[in-house]
Design an enzyme around this catalytic site. Structure first.
Site, PDB file in Angstrom:
ATOM      1  N   HIS A   7       2.419  46.680 -12.627  1.00  0.00           N
ATOM      2  CA  HIS A   7       1.515  47.368 -11.701  1.00  0.00           C
ATOM      3  C   HIS A   7       2.281  48.069 -10.595  1.00  0.00           C
ATOM      4  O   HIS A   7       3.454  47.780 -10.346  1.00  0.00           O
ATOM      5  CB  HIS A   7       0.485  46.411 -11.087  1.00  0.00           C
ATOM      6  CG  HIS A   7       1.070  45.288 -10.268  1.00  0.00           C
ATOM      7  ND1 HIS A   7       1.446  44.092 -10.817  1.00  0.00           N
ATOM      8  CD2 HIS A   7       1.330  45.182  -8.943  1.00  0.00           C
ATOM      9  CE1 HIS A   7       1.916  43.296  -9.861  1.00  0.00           C
ATOM     10  NE2 HIS A   7       1.864  43.932  -8.718  1.00  0.00           N
ATOM     11  N   HIS A  79       4.794  48.242  -3.428  1.00  0.00           N
ATOM     12  CA  HIS A  79       5.816  47.759  -4.359  1.00  0.00           C
ATOM     13  C   HIS A  79       5.465  48.150  -5.791  1.00  0.00           C
ATOM     14  O   HIS A  79       4.333  48.541  -6.081  1.00  0.00           O
ATOM     15  CB  HIS A  79       6.010  46.237  -4.259  1.00  0.00           C
ATOM     16  CG  HIS A  79       4.834  45.403  -4.646  1.00  0.00           C
ATOM     17  ND1 HIS A  79       3.890  44.956  -3.749  1.00  0.00           N
ATOM     18  CD2 HIS A  79       4.435  44.914  -5.857  1.00  0.00           C
ATOM     19  CE1 HIS A  79       2.984  44.232  -4.377  1.00  0.00           C
ATOM     20  NE2 HIS A  79       3.279  44.181  -5.677  1.00  0.00           N
ATOM     21  N   GLU A 130       8.920  43.835  -7.364  1.00  0.00           N
ATOM     22  CA  GLU A 130       8.448  42.508  -7.743  1.00  0.00           C
ATOM     23  C   GLU A 130       8.773  42.328  -9.226  1.00  0.00           C
ATOM     24  O   GLU A 130       8.638  43.264 -10.008  1.00  0.00           O
ATOM     25  CB  GLU A 130       6.920  42.452  -7.532  1.00  0.00           C
ATOM     26  CG  GLU A 130       6.269  41.143  -7.950  1.00  0.00           C
ATOM     27  CD  GLU A 130       4.751  41.143  -7.722  1.00  0.00           C
ATOM     28  OE1 GLU A 130       4.141  42.235  -7.742  1.00  0.00           O
ATOM     29  OE2 GLU A 130       4.184  40.060  -7.521  1.00  0.00           O
TER      30      GLU A 130
HETATM   31 CO    CO Z   1       2.333  42.861  -7.011  1.00  0.00          CO
END
Ligand code: CO
Length: 134
Positions: A7, A79, A130
């Site tokens: 994502h 992020h 991440e």
């Molecule tokens: Co995230």
């Protein structure tokens, strides 16, 4: 080591307005709002054919996103999240190559109930990354 883009997370100042924009203007499928008090965020998931967008809004007084929104008044990219199959192996390989892990270096349960780590943005040209075990 990294796999699919899981994502992209965008911080917004109004989750309701942003969700409506993605739904009406961009014609995307958006979820209902989820409040995650343990992470200090409210989130709306936007499902795309090849990945997801997460719209994040600070929740509560100690949200980790509050300072981001102060610095980026209209919101912005927070992020990107890449999938890995073994997060401890990925972490060790990253650290061997000089990347710094945020926090105490141990994976935590993230917003999707899976183990995640965040990498220091200064080691990745200013982008917060991440990694999530899938
Ligand atoms: Co995230």
């Amino acid at each position: 080591m990294i796999g699919r883009l899981n994502h992209v997370a965008l911080v917004v100042s109004s989750l309701a307005e942003a969700a409506a924009l993605y739904e009406r203007t961009l014609g995307a499928t958006v979820s209902t709002q989820h409040d995650l008090p343990e992470h200090g965020v409210s989130v709306v998931f936007i499902k795309l054919p090849n990945t997801k967008i997460e719209l994040l809004q600070p929740l509560g007084d100690n949200s980790p996103l509050a300072s981001f929104l102060r610095k980026n008044m209209g919101g912005g990219i927070h992020h990107v999240c890449f999938e890995v199959t073994n997060i401890l192996q990925a972490r060790d390989q990253l650290m061997e190559n000089g990347a710094r892990i945020l926090g105490d270096g141990n994976p935590k349960i993230g917003a999707h109930g899976r183990l995640v780590l965040f990498l220091h943005p200064k080691d990745f040209h200013g982008a917060l990354i991440e990694i999530e075990e899938v």
